[in-house]
Design an enzyme around this catalytic site. Structure first.
Site, PDB file in Angstrom:
ATOM      1  CG  ASP A 107      -1.953  -1.177   1.014  1.00 21.04           C
ATOM      2  OD1 ASP A 107      -2.782  -1.189   0.250  1.00 21.04           O
ATOM      3  OD2 ASP A 107      -2.139  -2.009   2.099  1.00 21.04           O
ATOM      4  CG  ASP A 125      -7.393  -3.790  -2.452  1.00 17.11           C
ATOM      5  OD1 ASP A 125      -7.901  -4.658  -2.995  1.00 17.11           O
ATOM      6  OD2 ASP A 125      -8.009  -3.311  -1.474  1.00 17.11           O
TER       7      ASP A 125
END
Length: 403
Positions: free
Chosen positions: A124, A186
């Site tokens: 991330d 994601d």
């Protein structure tokens, strides 16, 4: 005459139109009020967060959500996957208003993120770093040199999770895990950091581009069904390169499409087309978008259920805000009626998100903007709550509409 012809050519080239639909006129008319309420909410939120941003051990935390039952902010470490969205939202408020107040607050919270440039615990890095620093370098040229150095370092950190044989970035798990290699949709969002870094004058530039395109291509091959629906969690065999297992993850089950994952993919492949110019990404983004907006379980107001296979259950405003932002950009690249359809759907979503059903009143919701977000329903986490990334992409979508 020459000037008129030139303007006509520019308009034709950019795909702009001076004729707004009725929904676009409505959204344009209420946009100033939405921004004004957003300022009031985030002023309250930022002031409250300042009091609790430093933990007892001296580490910094960032607002992630709001725990209504306890009337307190949910603060997370700067290494938490969403930590970049709050400072990113402050940059968007600065962009929307031009007020130095928001620029100062954005710089303050963005500086807090610097240590996360070297964090390798998950994929991330793009969320943590590019949302605040990418916007910061764009909106505050005086900080560009420092932010750029941190972003290039962040891109190198992200690439430590790259597996040359698979051509993929590992989403979850330790870098050297020999058993599992987990990938989720994601991850496609974090490729924007690599695509940006690939255009900088740095030795790793070509490698950054290679990693981003490879991950996008392999994911495109394996992570989606024929109809355009998205799996959430894939586990790869590192010896054969084949998908070993499919997990439910944050979705209802392995056979449905988790709505925020679908939104990540729409947004991500549109971004990959913008950054690379490779038409396969544009075509694929359209396929993913068509699946979502034409799904029989998509509600009339455009705010999806938390999973496309869970009609009648909780809506997810974070999925809607990500989708709206992605569709608005996608519409820029798609000519004719199809592009108009994407834009119209995004505008419908934004009008819904701006309604009393989903947009918090001033003083409510812990200072966050959107109500009714869903984080991870299968494990009972963050159900019907405000979420920092929901606000971030809502503000981004409003700015994209305004532009």
């Amino acid at each position: 005459m020459k000037r008129s012809l030139f303007l006509a050519a520019v308009i034709a080239f950019s795909g702009l139109s001076f004729a707004q639909t009725e929904d676009e006129k409505r959204l344009s008319s209420i946009l100033p009020a939405i921004i004004e309420r957003s300022e009031a909410q985030y002023r309250r939120l930022e002031n409250a967060a300042q009091k609790v941003r430093v933990d007892k051990d001296g580490s910094h935390r960032v607002p992630h959500g709001y725990i209504a039952a306890e009337n307190k902010l949910d603060m997370r470490a700067i290494f938490w996957w969403t930590s970049g969205h709050f400072p990113g939202s402050l940059w968007y408020l600065y962009e929307a208003t031009g007020k130095d107040e928001w620029k100062c607050r954005a710089i303050d919270w963005t500086d807090t993120q610097a240590p996360a440039a070297d964090y390798t615990g998950n994929h991330d890095t793009g969320f943590r770093m590019f949302c605040p620093l990418g916007n910061g370098r764009r909106l505050s040229p005086g900080h560009r040199e420092r932010y750029d150095a941190l972003l290039v370092r962040s891109a190198a950190t992200l690439c430590k999770r790259y597996h040359e044989g698979l051509g993929l970035l590992r989403s979850w798990g330790k870098i050297d895990d020999k058993k599992d290699f987990i990938v989720i949709p994601d991850n496609i969002m974090n490729l924007e950091l690599l695509m940006w870094a690939s255009k900088q004058k740095v030795p790793q530039a070509s490698f950054f581009r290679k990693v981003a395109l490879s991950h996008a291509d392999v994911s495109m091959k394996n992570h989606f069904r024929v109809d355009g629906g998205t799996y959430h969690v894939l586990n790869y065999n590192q010896q054969t390169g084949r998908v070993r297992e499919i997990y439910q993850g944050q979705g209802a089950n392995c056979l449905t499409a988790w709505s925020r994952g679908q939104s990540w993919a729409i947004y991500g492949y549109t971004m990959m087309y913008r950054e690379s110019g490779e038409k396969r990404y544009l075509d694929f983004a359209c396929k993913l978008a068509d699946f979502a907006i034409n799904h029989p379980n998509m509600p009339a107001d455009g705010i999806p259920y938390w999973d496309f296979g869970a009609p009648g259950e909780e809506r997810d405003t974070s999925a809607a805000s990500v989708m709206a932002s992605g569709l608005l950009e996608l519409a820029r690249f798609v000519p004719g009626e199809k592009g108009k359809t994407y834009r119209a759907f995004a505008v419908r979503q934004l009008l819904s998100l701006a309604s009393p059903e989903y947009l918090a009143k001033e003083g409510e919701n812990g200072g966050f903007l959107l109500k009714h977000g869903v984080g991870h329903k299968p494990v009972g986490s963050e159900i019907d709550v405000p979420l920092d990334y929901g606000d971030y992409y809502f503000l981004e979508a409003l700015l994209r509409f305004k532009r």
